[in-house]
Write a protein that holds these residues in place. Sequence first.
Motif, PDB file in Angstrom:
ATOM      1  N   THR A   1       0.978  -1.187  -0.044  1.00 28.36           N
ATOM      2  CA  THR A   1       0.074  -0.015   0.103  1.00 28.36           C
ATOM      3  C   THR A   1       0.860   1.312  -0.136  1.00 28.36           C
ATOM      4  OG1 THR A   1      -1.458  -1.323   1.256  1.00 28.36           O
ATOM      5  CG2 THR A   1      -2.091   0.775   0.943  1.00 28.36           C
TER       6      THR A   1
ATOM      7  N   PHE B   1       4.090   1.495  -0.838  1.00 26.46           N
ATOM      8  CA  PHE B   1       4.849   1.445  -2.300  1.00 26.46           C
ATOM      9  C   PHE B   1       3.759   2.153  -3.329  1.00 26.46           C
ATOM     10  CE2 PHE B   1       6.775  -1.469  -5.660  1.00 26.46           C
ATOM     11  CZ  PHE B   1       7.673  -0.345  -5.948  1.00 26.46           C
ATOM     12  N   TYR B   2       2.563   1.487  -3.270  1.00 28.75           N
ATOM     13  CA  TYR B   2       1.531   2.446  -4.337  1.00 28.75           C
ATOM     14  C   TYR B   2       1.398   3.769  -4.241  1.00 28.75           C
ATOM     15  CZ  TYR B   2      -2.864   2.859  -6.866  1.00 28.75           C
ATOM     16  OH  TYR B   2      -3.557   3.280  -7.702  1.00 28.75           O
ATOM     17  N   MET B   3       1.378   3.995  -3.153  1.00 27.07           N
ATOM     18  CA  MET B   3       1.302   5.600  -2.729  1.00 27.07           C
ATOM     19  C   MET B   3       2.369   6.567  -3.315  1.00 27.07           C
ATOM     20  SD  MET B   3      -0.728   6.068   0.996  1.00 27.07           S
ATOM     21  CE  MET B   3      -0.846   7.919   0.992  1.00 27.07           C
TER      22      MET B   3
ATOM     23  N   HIS C   1       0.906   8.339  -6.816  1.00 28.83           N
ATOM     24  CA  HIS C   1       0.530   9.569  -6.466  1.00 28.83           C
ATOM     25  C   HIS C   1       1.573  10.766  -6.812  1.00 28.83           C
ATOM     26  CE1 HIS C   1      -3.352   9.021  -4.213  1.00 28.83           C
ATOM     27  NE2 HIS C   1      -2.818   7.819  -4.321  1.00 28.83           N
TER      28      HIS C   1
ATOM     29  N   ASN D   1       1.344  14.028  -5.657  1.00 26.59           N
ATOM     30  CA  ASN D   1       1.269  14.870  -4.451  1.00 26.59           C
ATOM     31  C   ASN D   1       2.406  14.534  -3.508  1.00 26.59           C
ATOM     32  OD1 ASN D   1       0.578  15.807  -1.904  1.00 26.59           O
ATOM     33  ND2 ASN D   1      -0.753  17.134  -3.088  1.00 26.59           N
TER      34      ASN D   1
ATOM     35  N   ILE E   1       3.068  15.378  -0.375  1.00 22.12           N
ATOM     36  CA  ILE E   1       2.781  15.256   1.115  1.00 22.12           C
ATOM     37  C   ILE E   1       2.203  13.642   0.756  1.00 22.12           C
ATOM     38  CG2 ILE E   1       1.235  15.617   2.876  1.00 22.12           C
ATOM     39  CD1 ILE E   1       1.604  18.409   2.458  1.00 22.12           C
ATOM     40  N   LYS E   2       1.531  13.252   0.018  1.00 19.33           N
ATOM     41  CA  LYS E   2       0.909  12.037  -0.091  1.00 19.33           C
ATOM     42  C   LYS E   2       2.139  10.784  -0.158  1.00 19.33           C
ATOM     43  CE  LYS E   2      -3.599  10.922  -0.556  1.00 19.33           C
ATOM     44  NZ  LYS E   2      -4.575  10.035  -1.165  1.00 19.33           N
TER      45      LYS E   2
ATOM     46  N   ILE F   1       5.045  11.202   0.958  1.00 14.94           N
ATOM     47  CA  ILE F   1       5.487  11.103   2.306  1.00 14.94           C
ATOM     48  C   ILE F   1       4.876  10.339   3.416  1.00 14.94           C
ATOM     49  CG2 ILE F   1       6.398  12.420   4.212  1.00 14.94           C
ATOM     50  CD1 ILE F   1       7.252  14.748   2.242  1.00 14.94           C
ATOM     51  N   VAL F   2       3.553  10.561   3.043  1.00 20.76           N
ATOM     52  CA  VAL F   2       2.616   9.466   3.983  1.00 20.76           C
ATOM     53  C   VAL F   2       2.808   8.153   3.413  1.00 20.76           C
ATOM     54  CG1 VAL F   2       0.166   9.077   4.730  1.00 20.76           C
ATOM     55  CG2 VAL F   2       0.974  11.212   4.503  1.00 20.76           C
TER      56      VAL F   2
ATOM     57  N   ASN G   1       5.843   6.649   5.064  1.00 17.72           N
ATOM     58  CA  ASN G   1       5.535   6.430   6.443  1.00 17.72           C
ATOM     59  C   ASN G   1       5.156   4.965   6.637  1.00 17.72           C
ATOM     60  OD1 ASN G   1       6.917   8.327   7.839  1.00 17.72           O
ATOM     61  ND2 ASN G   1       5.099   9.788   7.753  1.00 17.72           N
ATOM     62  N   ILE G   2       3.965   4.728   5.583  1.00 14.27           N
ATOM     63  CA  ILE G   2       3.340   3.319   5.825  1.00 14.27           C
ATOM     64  C   ILE G   2       4.179   2.339   5.565  1.00 14.27           C
ATOM     65  CG2 ILE G   2       1.592   2.053   4.871  1.00 14.27           C
ATOM     66  CD1 ILE G   2      -0.099   4.496   4.398  1.00 14.27           C
TER      67      ILE G   2
ATOM     68  N   VAL H   1       6.500   1.874   8.550  1.00  8.35           N
ATOM     69  CA  VAL H   1       5.758   1.192   9.787  1.00  8.35           C
ATOM     70  C   VAL H   1       5.362  -0.142   9.365  1.00  8.35           C
ATOM     71  CG1 VAL H   1       3.241   1.011  10.799  1.00  8.35           C
ATOM     72  CG2 VAL H   1       4.480   3.211  10.600  1.00  8.35           C
TER      73      VAL H   1
ATOM     74  N   THR I   1      11.144  12.255   7.994  1.00  9.28           N
ATOM     75  CA  THR I   1       9.987  12.721   7.419  1.00  9.28           C
ATOM     76  C   THR I   1       9.840  14.301   7.633  1.00  9.28           C
ATOM     77  OG1 THR I   1       8.843  10.857   8.373  1.00  9.28           O
ATOM     78  CG2 THR I   1       7.381  12.554   7.780  1.00  9.28           C
TER      79      THR I   1
ATOM     80  N   LEU J   1       9.401  16.800   4.672  1.00  5.01           N
ATOM     81  CA  LEU J   1       8.144  17.989   4.589  1.00  5.01           C
ATOM     82  C   LEU J   1       8.890  19.196   4.598  1.00  5.01           C
ATOM     83  CD1 LEU J   1       5.976  16.386   7.329  1.00  5.01           C
ATOM     84  CD2 LEU J   1       5.270  16.521   4.858  1.00  5.01           C
TER      85      LEU J   1
END
Lengths: 172, 131
Positions: free
Chosen positions: B19, B21-23, B27, B29, B31-32, B34-35, B38-39, B42, B89, B93
């Motif tokens: 998930t 990796f896909y983001m 994407h 954007n 910020i997305k 970077i999120v 983060n996933i 985790v 992160t 940012l």
Amino acid sequence: MAITAFGLVYLSSLFAVAMLSGIFSLSAASLYLVMDAVDVAFTEAAVGAGISTVLMLGTLALTTRREKTSKDNKALPLVIVSATGALLIYATLDMPPYGDPAAPINHHVAVRYIEKSGIEVGPPNIVTSVLASYRGYDTLGEVTVIFTAAIGVMALMGRSRKPRRKQKKDRA
Amino acid sequence: MQYIHDHFNYWIVIVLMMTGFYMVIAHKNMIKKIVGLNIFQVSVFVFYISMGKIEGGTAPILADGIDVYSNPLPHVLILTAIVVGVATTALGLALTVRINDSFGSIEEDVIEAAENAEDDKTSALRAGNRK
């Protein structure tokens, strides 16, 4: 937790993404708690759910709140991701089972840490002993990384403000 | 059935990892992205912690009457990794804010278009100077 992660992919309001990533971190923290990693759960709840969310909100305040929805073809990334995922799942098929005391990870230095750290270092919390004593250099390296990141952030943010002030002075 | 129970943690980790990796790759954007990173992070943390868990063990804090502790080593490593992850992160940012100041956007395609336009302009200027 996986549902929260999927939600993160589809939301285009960045404010909701920031909040949802906080929830994601919090559920990760409770997952660590279930798996006996209390120290890690503390850190994740404080740093992951707390500081990260604040940082992200700060960035949103300085940039924009919405993601531009693009009509690009999402098929190629999806194929790449599924293929990688399938390969990884194939690789887990002969991993040691969850909670197995005989797994290779539980044999090298870990046994020594559990048996001797109370005598050799002192504190009852083994994680503290390992962090501060046995792997002290690792922690020193961590501090170096944080310091470098802090310098980087200050350099980036400090410089981005100065030219604006100059422009204002020029106009005046 | 037992087999599924034994390996379920790895599969959750892989789903989360993919998930993230896909983001990152789908994407535009920042910020997305970077999120997504983060996933991904985790998921690796959960992988480590789940490997250190021992059936019937408790948290690795020495106490009387307890013989089985979970493996403390992955906990230490992940403790370090979480803090380093937040540092990176923050840096990412900060870069995003800086890029937004320069280009007025945090969408990758908009920035790329702006950059190309700028390149064209400078090369046109150079060509004009040569004449």
